[in-house]
Design a protein around this motif. Structure first.
Motif, PDB file in Angstrom:
ATOM      1  N   TYR A  33       0.781  -1.024   0.153  1.00 46.44           N
ATOM      2  CA  TYR A  33      -0.100   0.035  -0.054  1.00 46.44           C
ATOM      3  C   TYR A  33       0.846   1.140  -0.033  1.00 46.44           C
ATOM      4  CZ  TYR A  33       1.102   0.061   4.976  1.00 46.44           C
ATOM      5  OH  TYR A  33       1.895  -0.202   6.132  1.00 46.44           O
ATOM      6  N   GLN A  34       0.269   2.275  -0.396  1.00 47.14           N
ATOM      7  CA  GLN A  34       0.833   3.697  -0.153  1.00 47.14           C
ATOM      8  C   GLN A  34       0.436   4.667   1.117  1.00 47.14           C
ATOM      9  OE1 GLN A  34       0.048   5.500  -4.121  1.00 47.14           O
ATOM     10  NE2 GLN A  34       2.113   5.243  -4.671  1.00 47.14           N
ATOM     11  N   ASP A  35       1.454   4.915   1.961  1.00 41.45           N
ATOM     12  CA  ASP A  35       1.133   5.706   2.954  1.00 41.45           C
ATOM     13  C   ASP A  35       1.510   6.978   2.941  1.00 41.45           C
ATOM     14  OD1 ASP A  35       0.442   6.311   5.451  1.00 41.45           O
ATOM     15  OD2 ASP A  35       1.855   4.940   6.422  1.00 41.45           O
ATOM     16  N   SER A  36       0.378   7.788   2.344  1.00 35.42           N
ATOM     17  CA  SER A  36       0.944   9.184   2.342  1.00 35.42           C
ATOM     18  C   SER A  36       0.983   9.970   3.288  1.00 35.42           C
ATOM     19  CB  SER A  36      -0.400   9.813   1.325  1.00 35.42           C
ATOM     20  OG  SER A  36      -1.488   9.754   2.080  1.00 35.42           O
ATOM     21  N   SER A  37       0.392   9.531   4.545  1.00 34.87           N
ATOM     22  CA  SER A  37       0.798  10.532   5.701  1.00 34.87           C
ATOM     23  C   SER A  37       2.393  10.158   6.235  1.00 34.87           C
ATOM     24  CB  SER A  37      -0.290   9.697   6.895  1.00 34.87           C
ATOM     25  OG  SER A  37       0.224   8.711   7.193  1.00 34.87           O
ATOM     26  N   ALA A  38       2.768   9.242   5.813  1.00 33.64           N
ATOM     27  CA  ALA A  38       4.341   8.815   6.193  1.00 33.64           C
ATOM     28  C   ALA A  38       5.381   9.414   5.286  1.00 33.64           C
ATOM     29  CB  ALA A  38       4.547   7.562   6.385  1.00 33.64           C
ATOM     30  N   GLY A  39       4.582   9.852   3.960  1.00 33.25           N
ATOM     31  CA  GLY A  39       5.682  10.392   2.956  1.00 33.25           C
ATOM     32  C   GLY A  39       6.735   9.534   2.577  1.00 33.25           C
ATOM     33  N   ALA A  40       6.657   8.178   2.813  1.00 34.46           N
ATOM     34  CA  ALA A  40       7.702   7.282   2.559  1.00 34.46           C
ATOM     35  C   ALA A  40       7.455   6.437   1.372  1.00 34.46           C
ATOM     36  CB  ALA A  40       8.047   6.286   3.665  1.00 34.46           C
ATOM     37  N   GLY A  41       6.257   6.562   0.661  1.00 26.16           N
ATOM     38  CA  GLY A  41       5.883   6.031  -0.413  1.00 26.16           C
ATOM     39  C   GLY A  41       5.229   4.717  -0.196  1.00 26.16           C
ATOM     40  N   THR A  42       5.605   3.698  -0.900  1.00 28.62           N
ATOM     41  CA  THR A  42       5.145   2.235  -0.715  1.00 28.62           C
ATOM     42  C   THR A  42       5.434   1.509   0.359  1.00 28.62           C
ATOM     43  OG1 THR A  42       5.216   2.185  -3.285  1.00 28.62           O
ATOM     44  CG2 THR A  42       4.966   0.238  -2.147  1.00 28.62           C
ATOM     45  N   GLU A  43       4.464   1.081   1.037  1.00 28.37           N
ATOM     46  CA  GLU A  43       5.074   0.280   2.316  1.00 28.37           C
ATOM     47  C   GLU A  43       4.464  -1.238   2.103  1.00 28.37           C
ATOM     48  OE1 GLU A  43       6.543   1.182   5.204  1.00 28.37           O
ATOM     49  OE2 GLU A  43       6.617   3.175   4.410  1.00 28.37           O
ATOM     50  N   TRP A  44       4.628  -2.298   2.849  1.00 24.23           N
ATOM     51  CA  TRP A  44       4.064  -3.425   2.786  1.00 24.23           C
ATOM     52  C   TRP A  44       4.138  -4.104   4.328  1.00 24.23           C
ATOM     53  CZ3 TRP A  44       6.099  -8.651   3.618  1.00 24.23           C
ATOM     54  CH2 TRP A  44       7.740  -8.483   3.972  1.00 24.23           C
ATOM     55  N   LYS A  45       2.900  -4.945   4.451  1.00 28.76           N
ATOM     56  CA  LYS A  45       2.873  -5.996   5.596  1.00 28.76           C
ATOM     57  C   LYS A  45       2.670  -7.309   5.116  1.00 28.76           C
ATOM     58  CE  LYS A  45       2.998  -2.471   8.394  1.00 28.76           C
ATOM     59  NZ  LYS A  45       3.809  -1.983   9.369  1.00 28.76           N
ATOM     60  N   GLN A  46       3.274  -8.322   6.292  1.00 25.35           N
ATOM     61  CA  GLN A  46       2.913  -9.763   5.859  1.00 25.35           C
ATOM     62  C   GLN A  46       1.860 -10.150   7.116  1.00 25.35           C
ATOM     63  OE1 GLN A  46       6.425 -12.050   6.384  1.00 25.35           O
ATOM     64  NE2 GLN A  46       5.549 -13.798   5.516  1.00 25.35           N
ATOM     65  N   ILE A  47       0.918 -10.761   6.500  1.00 27.17           N
ATOM     66  CA  ILE A  47      -0.247 -11.373   7.232  1.00 27.17           C
ATOM     67  C   ILE A  47       0.058 -12.823   7.330  1.00 27.17           C
ATOM     68  CG2 ILE A  47      -2.511 -11.353   7.925  1.00 27.17           C
ATOM     69  CD1 ILE A  47      -2.856  -8.744   6.405  1.00 27.17           C
ATOM     70  N   VAL A  48       0.194 -13.398   8.401  1.00 23.37           N
ATOM     71  CA  VAL A  48       0.300 -14.884   8.373  1.00 23.37           C
ATOM     72  C   VAL A  48      -0.754 -15.452   9.382  1.00 23.37           C
ATOM     73  CG1 VAL A  48       1.589 -16.830   9.286  1.00 23.37           C
ATOM     74  CG2 VAL A  48       2.846 -14.585   8.445  1.00 23.37           C
ATOM     75  N   PHE A  49      -1.625 -16.531   8.646  1.00 17.99           N
ATOM     76  CA  PHE A  49      -2.792 -17.089   9.391  1.00 17.99           C
ATOM     77  C   PHE A  49      -2.032 -18.369   9.822  1.00 17.99           C
ATOM     78  CE2 PHE A  49      -4.920 -13.938   6.713  1.00 17.99           C
ATOM     79  CZ  PHE A  49      -5.481 -13.422   7.701  1.00 17.99           C
ATOM     80  N   PHE A  50      -1.744 -18.739  10.997  1.00 17.90           N
ATOM     81  CA  PHE A  50      -1.353 -19.895  11.374  1.00 17.90           C
ATOM     82  C   PHE A  50      -2.479 -21.125  11.769  1.00 17.90           C
ATOM     83  CE2 PHE A  50       1.510 -16.629  13.597  1.00 17.90           C
ATOM     84  CZ  PHE A  50       2.626 -17.246  12.770  1.00 17.90           C
ATOM     85  N   GLY A  51      -1.989 -22.249  11.334  1.00 20.28           N
ATOM     86  CA  GLY A  51      -3.006 -23.403  11.229  1.00 20.28           C
ATOM     87  C   GLY A  51      -3.022 -23.917  12.622  1.00 20.28           C
ATOM     88  N   GLU A  52      -3.668 -25.196  12.937  1.00 20.33           N
ATOM     89  CA  GLU A  52      -3.887 -25.565  14.174  1.00 20.33           C
ATOM     90  C   GLU A  52      -2.465 -26.225  14.864  1.00 20.33           C
ATOM     91  OE1 GLU A  52      -7.112 -28.122  14.722  1.00 20.33           O
ATOM     92  OE2 GLU A  52      -7.970 -27.142  12.921  1.00 20.33           O
TER      93      GLU A  52
END
Length: 52
Positions: A33-52
């Motif tokens: 995503y782009q975070d215009s409030s941070a002025g840093a440009g493109t950011e990314w996050k990793q989302i992990v859904f763990f199993g049982e």
């Protein structure tokens, strides 16, 4: 917005948790995503859904 009873809420949460586990367990997503409030440009996050 509809108000749910305690029992309705518990049922909805239980059914949702089963569906999420079946569809998402063991998966990893990258959200870019782009975070215009941070002025840093493109950011990314990793989302992990763990199993049982």
């Amino acid at each position: 917005m509809k108000k749910f009873t305690r029992d309705e809420t518990v049922k909805i949460l239980h059914e949702s948790s089963i569906a999420y586990r079946e569809k998402l367990a063991g998966r990893v997503f990258a959200v870019i995503y782009q975070d215009s409030s941070a002025g840093a440009g493109t950011e990314w996050k990793q989302i992990v859904f763990f199993g049982e």
